[in-house]
Structure formats: C-alpha cells, structure tokens
Write a protein that holds these residues in place. Structure first.
Motif, mmCIF file in Angstrom:
data_model
loop_
_atom_site.group_PDB
_atom_site.id
_atom_site.type_symbol
_atom_site.label_atom_id
_atom_site.label_comp_id
_atom_site.label_asym_id
_atom_site.label_seq_id
_atom_site.Cartn_x
_atom_site.Cartn_y
_atom_site.Cartn_z
ATOM 1 N N ILE A 93 0.663 -3.269 -3.292
ATOM 2 C CA ILE A 93 -0.644 -3.875 -3.067
ATOM 3 C C ILE A 93 -1.589 -2.828 -2.478
ATOM 4 O O ILE A 93 -1.143 -1.807 -1.935
ATOM 5 C CB ILE A 93 -0.540 -5.104 -2.141
ATOM 6 C CG1 ILE A 93 -0.146 -4.704 -0.721
ATOM 7 C CG2 ILE A 93 0.457 -6.113 -2.716
ATOM 8 C CD1 ILE A 93 -0.190 -5.858 0.275
ATOM 9 N N GLU A 119 -5.516 -3.198 -7.205
ATOM 10 C CA GLU A 119 -5.074 -4.588 -7.226
ATOM 11 C C GLU A 119 -3.548 -4.557 -7.235
ATOM 12 O O GLU A 119 -2.942 -3.488 -7.334
ATOM 13 C CB GLU A 119 -5.611 -5.319 -8.459
ATOM 14 C CG GLU A 119 -7.128 -5.436 -8.494
ATOM 15 C CD GLU A 119 -7.635 -6.181 -9.716
ATOM 16 O OE1 GLU A 119 -6.791 -6.578 -10.572
ATOM 17 O OE2 GLU A 119 -8.853 -6.381 -9.822
ATOM 18 N N ALA A 120 -2.920 -5.712 -7.109
ATOM 19 C CA ALA A 120 -1.462 -5.763 -7.135
ATOM 20 C C ALA A 120 -0.949 -5.116 -8.426
ATOM 21 O O ALA A 120 -1.416 -5.428 -9.519
ATOM 22 C CB ALA A 120 -0.985 -7.204 -7.038
ATOM 23 N N CYS A 157 -7.664 -7.005 2.720
ATOM 24 C CA CYS A 157 -6.389 -7.429 2.134
ATOM 25 C C CYS A 157 -5.245 -7.165 3.109
ATOM 26 O O CYS A 157 -4.422 -8.053 3.371
ATOM 27 C CB CYS A 157 -6.157 -6.673 0.825
ATOM 28 S SG CYS A 157 -4.497 -6.829 0.133
ATOM 29 N N VAL A 217 -2.659 -9.407 -4.007
ATOM 30 C CA VAL A 217 -1.280 -9.510 -3.516
ATOM 31 C C VAL A 217 -0.346 -10.111 -4.565
ATOM 32 O O VAL A 217 0.870 -10.077 -4.411
ATOM 33 C CB VAL A 217 -1.245 -10.323 -2.195
ATOM 34 C CG1 VAL A 217 0.157 -10.367 -1.605
ATOM 35 C CG2 VAL A 217 -2.206 -9.722 -1.168
ATOM 36 N N SER A 218 -0.892 -10.661 -5.635
ATOM 37 C CA SER A 218 -0.122 -11.284 -6.721
ATOM 38 C C SER A 218 0.575 -12.571 -6.285
ATOM 39 O O SER A 218 1.655 -12.898 -6.773
ATOM 40 C CB SER A 218 0.923 -10.315 -7.291
ATOM 41 O OG SER A 218 1.455 -10.835 -8.483
#
Length: 276
Positions: free
Chosen positions: A56, A82-83, A216, A253-254
């Motif tokens: 992440i 991004e993830a 994040c 973070v998915s």
C-alpha cells in the motif's frame, strides 16, 4: 515484548505494510533504526496463504532481500500510488530495509521518479553491494542481517532535499496528511507552482499525492492500534464525508475499513510482530 511496548515502538514508525505482516508464516521481526533516514528493518518467512498480498502507499523506498538458499535476490522497491499486488514465495525468508517516508538514498543509482510503482535489482543500482548481499542472504539470524546492513550503510547519505520540501514534509506529517496546498504556501512563503515543482524534483510526486499517502498510513495505523469510529476518522483526516473516506481507503488499501479491521483482528496483527 509486551503488546503495549510494541505499540509504543510502532508509533514511531510512520510507514505500514500490514498485508506483508499478515502474510508471515510465523512472527514478523522488526528492528528500529538509530539513523534518521531508515525507518526500520524487518524479517519474516512467507506463509502459504491463498489470499493476495498487497503493498500500500507509504512514500518509502524498500530494499527487500529474498534469502532463498538456491536463488537469492535483492530488489529496490519504490512506493505504490494505490494498493498493488505483490508476490512473496511461500517458505522463503525475507529481510527488508525500509527507508523513512519521503527519503531517497543518495547512493542508489536511480531517480525517485523512476522508482515509483517499480522495482529494480539492488545489485544493479547500489555500489559495492555484492558483499552485503552475500552476507544477508546467507545469514539466518535477523539481528545479524541488520548488523551487516548497518556496516554497509555506514557513511552513506540520503539525497539532499531543498529546505522548502523539508518544511512542507514536516507540516504534512504533523497534520497526518490533512493539508491543503494553500496552507503550504503560508508556512513556506512559496507559491503553489514552486512547491509542486520542488516536490516533483525531490520526491518524484506532488504534495497532493504525498498528503494522500500520509492520510492512508494514518488511517491504517488508527485501525491497527486504536478504538475509533470510521466517521470520526474520516473527519479527523479531513474527508468531506464518510463515503469519500471509504472509497479512498478501499482504493489505497484494497479493502473497506471494516473488512480491513476484521482481517487485522482475525490475523492478530500485533501478536505477529516481534520487536527486536
């Protein structure tokens, strides 16, 4: 080490890769650093989980050694935006060096911009690295691996940033990424255009992107270690509404915050971490 002591140590680490921790077959070893450019060292054996593993956004450069006895390797990784799914080979031992968020090692022959969402061979971009590579991949003891890297790292420096970037970075960290660009204009005395140009030159991405990364990481830390409602978290981090926060968190973070929280509890995140 008692869990509360581990939490106190982790509070000093701004960068988290929780999916990597939860992918460990057993304990995930952590060691702090007395050098300001290195966030921490880590080591673990990859487990056999069928679940995907994601990196992440953390704003960090990592050097990750795969200490397999037959085909060892080491690679330098830049931050994802991004993830991003990564591959760890079950039963392989890994040793990692994570530089502090926003730090670019000056002795790596690669630009910050070229490393974003990419990885390159450590031996191809680091000077005189063969000896430390052999020492680390052949050494089974985590703290001995840390000592080997420290010996190699002694005397090496981070890439010099402008005072403008340093001041902006500190302000962004202090406010957990909840920062508008006009605030940076006020605290630095420079225009938005100058701030953005200098950030791109020093870090390879914009202040807005770095704020996103820090927000994040702040959200992940809060879920890992605190009791807080998602609505309060969204407000604290400056999101316009909870829906915006949920969408952003899932992208970076998915997982939704709730699904991620459930995974952390299921995998006993803190119990896996062994702080050496």
């Amino acid at each position: 080490m008692p869990k509360q002591t581990i939490v106190n140590h982790l509070a000093r680490i701004r960068s988290k890769q929780p999916w990597m921790v939860m992918s460990a077959a057993d304990e995930f070893c952590l060691a702090g650093s007395d050098h300001p450019t290195i966030s921490h060292y880590y080591g673990f054996e990859a487990g056999h989980s069928a679940e995907p593993i994601f990196a992440i956004p953390d704003g960090c450069v990592d050097i990750l050694f795969d200490c397999d006895t037959t085909s060892p390797k080491a690679e330098v990784y830049g931050t994802p935006m991004e993830a991003m799914q990564i591959e760890l080979i079950p039963e392989h031992r890994y040793f990692g060096v994570r530089f502090a968020s926003g730090i670019m090692p000056d002795w790596l022959d690669v630009s910050a911009k070229d490393l974003i969402e990419q990885h390159v061979s450590f031996l191809s971009v680091a000077t005189e690295a063969e000896q430390v590579f052999e020492a680390i991949v052949r050494e089974p003891d985590f703290l001995s691996q840390v000592a080997s890297f420290k010996d190699y790292f002694n005397g090496k420096k981070a890439r010099h940033f402008s005072p403008l970037t340093i001041a902006a970075l500190q302000y962004i960290f202090d406010h957990n990424g909840n920062v508008r660009i006009d605030e940076l204009e006020v605290i630095t005395g420079y225009t938005t255009r100058t701030i953005q140009r200098q950030f791109l030159s020093d870090l390879g991405f914009s202040p807005k992107v770095f704020c996103r990364i820090v927000r994040c990481q702040s959200a992940v830390y809060a879920i890992n270690h605190k009791e807080i409602t998602f609505s309060d978290m969204a407000c604290d981090l400056g999101f316009t509404d909870q829906s915006h926060f949920l969408k952003e968190f899932k992208k970076l973070v998915s997982a939704t915050p709730l699904a991620y929280q459930d995974r952390v509890k299921q995998h006993t995140y803190l119990d896996k971490i062994h702080y050496c």
